[in-house]
Design a protein around this motif. Structure first.
Motif, PDB file in Angstrom:
ATOM      1  N   MET A  35     -23.171  19.559  35.225  1.00  0.00           N
ATOM      2  CA  MET A  35     -21.914  20.283  35.336  1.00  0.00           C
ATOM      3  C   MET A  35     -20.842  19.454  34.642  1.00  0.00           C
ATOM      4  O   MET A  35     -21.079  18.310  34.244  1.00  0.00           O
ATOM      5  N   SER A  36     -19.658  20.034  34.476  1.00  0.00           N
ATOM      6  CA  SER A  36     -18.574  19.334  33.788  1.00  0.00           C
ATOM      7  C   SER A  36     -17.236  19.656  34.440  1.00  0.00           C
ATOM      8  O   SER A  36     -17.031  20.764  34.943  1.00  0.00           O
ATOM      9  N   TYR A  37     -16.341  18.664  34.408  1.00  0.00           N
ATOM     10  CA  TYR A  37     -14.975  18.896  34.865  1.00  0.00           C
ATOM     11  C   TYR A  37     -14.028  19.188  33.710  1.00  0.00           C
ATOM     12  O   TYR A  37     -12.816  19.351  33.917  1.00  0.00           O
ATOM     13  N   GLY A  38     -14.560  19.259  32.500  1.00  0.00           N
ATOM     14  CA  GLY A  38     -13.723  19.554  31.355  1.00  0.00           C
ATOM     15  C   GLY A  38     -12.585  18.559  31.230  1.00  0.00           C
ATOM     16  O   GLY A  38     -12.791  17.342  31.304  1.00  0.00           O
ATOM     17  N   ASP A  39     -11.381  19.070  31.065  1.00  0.00           N
ATOM     18  CA  ASP A  39     -10.204  18.206  30.920  1.00  0.00           C
ATOM     19  C   ASP A  39      -9.416  18.070  32.215  1.00  0.00           C
ATOM     20  O   ASP A  39      -8.265  17.611  32.207  1.00  0.00           O
ATOM     21  N   LEU A  40     -10.017  18.459  33.333  1.00  0.00           N
ATOM     22  CA  LEU A  40      -9.310  18.354  34.610  1.00  0.00           C
ATOM     23  C   LEU A  40      -8.970  16.899  34.933  1.00  0.00           C
ATOM     24  O   LEU A  40      -9.811  16.012  34.755  1.00  0.00           O
ATOM     25  N   PRO A  41      -7.772  16.638  35.419  1.00  0.00           N
ATOM     26  CA  PRO A  41      -7.471  15.277  35.892  1.00  0.00           C
ATOM     27  C   PRO A  41      -8.348  14.935  37.099  1.00  0.00           C
ATOM     28  O   PRO A  41      -8.802  15.819  37.827  1.00  0.00           O
ATOM     29  N   GLU A  42      -8.598  13.664  37.301  1.00  0.00           N
ATOM     30  CA  GLU A  42      -9.545  13.215  38.313  1.00  0.00           C
ATOM     31  C   GLU A  42      -9.213  13.732  39.711  1.00  0.00           C
ATOM     32  O   GLU A  42     -10.105  14.032  40.511  1.00  0.00           O
ATOM     33  N   GLU A  43      -7.951  13.864  40.009  1.00  0.00           N
ATOM     34  CA  GLU A  43      -7.562  14.310  41.356  1.00  0.00           C
ATOM     35  C   GLU A  43      -7.956  15.770  41.617  1.00  0.00           C
ATOM     36  O   GLU A  43      -7.949  16.219  42.780  1.00  0.00           O
ATOM     37  N   LYS A  44      -8.298  16.503  40.576  1.00  0.00           N
ATOM     38  CA  LYS A  44      -8.725  17.895  40.756  1.00  0.00           C
ATOM     39  C   LYS A  44     -10.245  18.060  40.702  1.00  0.00           C
ATOM     40  O   LYS A  44     -10.744  19.179  40.762  1.00  0.00           O
ATOM     41  N   HIS A  45     -10.976  16.959  40.594  1.00  0.00           N
ATOM     42  CA  HIS A  45     -12.438  17.037  40.606  1.00  0.00           C
ATOM     43  C   HIS A  45     -12.914  17.419  42.008  1.00  0.00           C
ATOM     44  O   HIS A  45     -12.424  16.874  43.004  1.00  0.00           O
ATOM     45  N   ILE A  46     -13.848  18.350  42.083  1.00  0.00           N
ATOM     46  CA  ILE A  46     -14.357  18.814  43.372  1.00  0.00           C
ATOM     47  C   ILE A  46     -15.884  18.724  43.390  1.00  0.00           C
ATOM     48  O   ILE A  46     -16.539  18.852  42.351  1.00  0.00           O
ATOM     49  N   PRO A  47     -16.482  18.507  44.565  1.00  0.00           N
ATOM     50  CA  PRO A  47     -17.937  18.411  44.655  1.00  0.00           C
ATOM     51  C   PRO A  47     -18.603  19.741  44.319  1.00  0.00           C
ATOM     52  O   PRO A  47     -18.117  20.810  44.698  1.00  0.00           O
ATOM     53  N   THR A  48     -19.725  19.644  43.601  1.00  0.00           N
ATOM     54  CA  THR A  48     -20.409  20.830  43.106  1.00  0.00           C
ATOM     55  C   THR A  48     -21.902  20.697  43.336  1.00  0.00           C
ATOM     56  O   THR A  48     -22.486  19.644  43.074  1.00  0.00           O
ATOM     57  N   ALA A  85     -16.805  24.230  38.346  1.00  0.00           N
ATOM     58  CA  ALA A  85     -15.868  23.277  38.950  1.00  0.00           C
ATOM     59  C   ALA A  85     -14.591  23.137  38.125  1.00  0.00           C
ATOM     60  O   ALA A  85     -13.521  22.874  38.672  1.00  0.00           O
ATOM     61  N   THR A  86     -14.687  23.306  36.819  1.00  0.00           N
ATOM     62  CA  THR A  86     -13.507  23.229  35.954  1.00  0.00           C
ATOM     63  C   THR A  86     -12.522  24.336  36.296  1.00  0.00           C
ATOM     64  O   THR A  86     -11.316  24.109  36.436  1.00  0.00           O
ATOM     65  N   VAL A  87     -13.059  25.550  36.463  1.00  0.00           N
ATOM     66  CA  VAL A  87     -12.203  26.697  36.778  1.00  0.00           C
ATOM     67  C   VAL A  87     -11.629  26.589  38.186  1.00  0.00           C
ATOM     68  O   VAL A  87     -10.422  26.782  38.401  1.00  0.00           O
ATOM     69  N   CYS A  88     -12.469  26.240  39.139  1.00  0.00           N
ATOM     70  CA  CYS A  88     -12.053  26.284  40.540  1.00  0.00           C
ATOM     71  C   CYS A  88     -11.243  25.052  40.951  1.00  0.00           C
ATOM     72  O   CYS A  88     -10.361  25.145  41.815  1.00  0.00           O
TER      73      CYS A  88
END
Length: 477
Positions: free
Chosen positions: A221-234, A192-195
């Motif tokens: 799973m992890s979103y790493g340092d992605l801002p919240e608006e880029k979080h996607i369901p996994t 999810a971090t990459v995509c």
């Protein structure tokens, strides 16, 4: 008559083999001290295989509490269960260590479908821990299949508006299935971090297993340092569903996949590590830790992961007391909280050990299932590694042939130091990922005798470590 003679011959052969195994200890050349140790280890195994408590403890934990995801009511019930049980075993002292833990909830059962050639197919699916929910009506999009994080990243903006499907299977040529798991799990953790960075609508991942079945495997799973608006369901789909979807995508690259999940992250919740100890008779300031993790994923009953490790760890103390073995150093049993999605319990334990200036000289962790014992992996300095490996002739008659350098465990790992000898208990790994993080990780999948052999194996190693392992220049945590 021929059949009868054949049966008698086979029976005699089996009896002969068993007798040879039983006399193997007697034929091994031992020093006087090793003979004492050999006798003590045999006594430990005899006790574990005839007077064990671990199987019934596991039955109670799994059947009456079940899955124990950190922050849940079931996790709190397990804390109370563990504290009560340690007191019943008669440890010298028992206490709870407060720790704040993540609180992620799955919500309603997930749904996934797609249609190809006019046929709708339902897909076994489960949300991954820490994932956000889909929109209320779910996600529907075309699918891009990839085999690695690098392949996904190379797609760049082509992922926008699509569901990315990670479909790298285990390498089944690897005998140790944990190595196969390690070779694949990055797609689950970081997909999810990459995509999300490139605007994908969601990620689905092939389940982390070498089996081909219909059970989806959850996990962190992890979103790493992605801002919240880029979080996607996994989410993860079952291995068989992954194979079928891959074939259908070859025939129909434009098919659209739909999934819906309602999971969410709640504020951190209060919880506890459960700790109990037998005070050392000679050097109580030196501590050996024996532990596993009390939490589990929510889909099953947390039997192999890690109910078996919990009850085996407590049974080490039980077998010491049962056989009147008085440890020279303090033997501390720890039921760690939140290994599955944060290792907060392990970090808190190590933090408090440092704060209280405790001197941990070693530890063993059981978090690889309750299958047949194979040995131990050793994370220690060269001198202590060789010392443990020198005990192979004492341990090998019980099937403990593997004494190799390697990792110990996620929960005792933070205690690592130059003069701290950490050990991971290593049972046979072939069936572990059939159950790992699934709804099938239930009590009925645990074999009583295998579980008891594991308790005896751990107790025997701790007996030897307590007797012979010294930290001549202790390093305070």
């Amino acid at each position: 008559m021929k059949k009868l003679l054949l049966f008698i011959s086979i029976s005699i052969l089996i009896i002969s083999c068993n007798q040879k195994q039983e006399t193997k200890l007697a034929s091994t050349k031992f020093s006087a001290e090793e003979k004492i140790d050999s006798t003590q280890i045999k006594t430990i195994f005899n006790s574990a295989l005839t007077e064990s408590k671990s199987y019934e403890w596991l039955r109670d934990l799994t059947q009456n509490i079940g899955g124990r995801l950190s922050g849940s009511p079931e996790a709190q019930q397990a804390v109370e269960w563990g504290e009560k049980l340690m007191n019943e075993v008669g440890l010298d002292s028992v206490w709870l260590q407060p720790v704040m833990v993540p609180h992620w909830v799955r919500g309603e059962k997930e749904v996934a479908t797609y249609t190809t050639n006019g046929v709708q197919k339902n897909v076994p699916i489960c949300a991954l821990g820490f994932s956000i929910a889909t929109p209320k009506n779910g996600v529907l999009a075309e699918v891009l299949e990839v085999k690695s994080l690098e392949e996904a990243a190379a797609l760049g903006n082509k992922m926008k508006g699509k569901i990315v499907f990670f479909n790298r299977p285990f390498d089944n040529t690897l005998i140790n299935t944990f190595k196969a798991y390690g070779g694949c799990v990055d797609q689950r953790v970081r997909g999810a971090t990459v995509c999300g960075e490139f605007g994908a609508k969601g990620v689905i991942v092939r389940s982390m297993t070498n089996a081909i079945d219909d059970y989806p495997h959850t996990g962190t799973m992890s979103y790493g340092d992605l801002p919240e608006e880029k979080h996607i369901p996994t989410a993860a789909i079952s291995s068989r569903a992954a194979n079928i979807l891959s074939d259908d995508l070859k025939a129909n690259p434009n098919l659209k996949f739909y999934f819906k999940q309602s999971c969410k992250n709640l504020p951190d919740a209060p919880s506890f590590n459960v700790v109990g100890e037998i005070k050392g008779s000679e050097t109580p300031e030196n501590i050996f830790v024996v532990g596993g993790h009390l939490d589990s994923w929510d889909l099953g009953e947390g039997a192999h992961d890690d109910g078996t490790g919990i009850v085996q760890s407590l049974e080490v103390a039980y077998l010491f007391k049962k056989n009147n073995i008085k440890p020279k150093n303090t033997l501390r049993v720890v039921f760690f909280m939140n290994e599955e999605n944060g290792t907060r319990g392990a970090k808190k334990y190590a933090e408090l050990a440092k704060l209280n200036k405790e001197n941990h000289i070693g530890g063993i962790e059981s978090d690889a299932g309750g299958h047949t014992p194979r040995g131990f992996s050793i994370d220690a300095n060269t001198v202590n590694t060789k010392l443990l490996q020198s005990w192979k002739k004492l341990l090998s008659p019980y099937g403990l042939h593997d004494l190799d350098k390697g990792g110990s465990g996620a929960d005792i790992g933070p205690l690592k130091g130059e003069n701290v000898t950490l050990v991971g208990y290593r049972p046979d790994s072939q069936r572990y990922f059939d159950y790992h993080h699934t709804s099938t990780d239930t009590f009925d999948k645990v074999n009583k005798r295998e579980l008891e052999l594991g308790s005896a194996s751990m107790t025997s190693l701790i007996y030897l470590m307590d007797k012979y392992l010294y930290s001549n220049t202790p390093v305070k945590l």
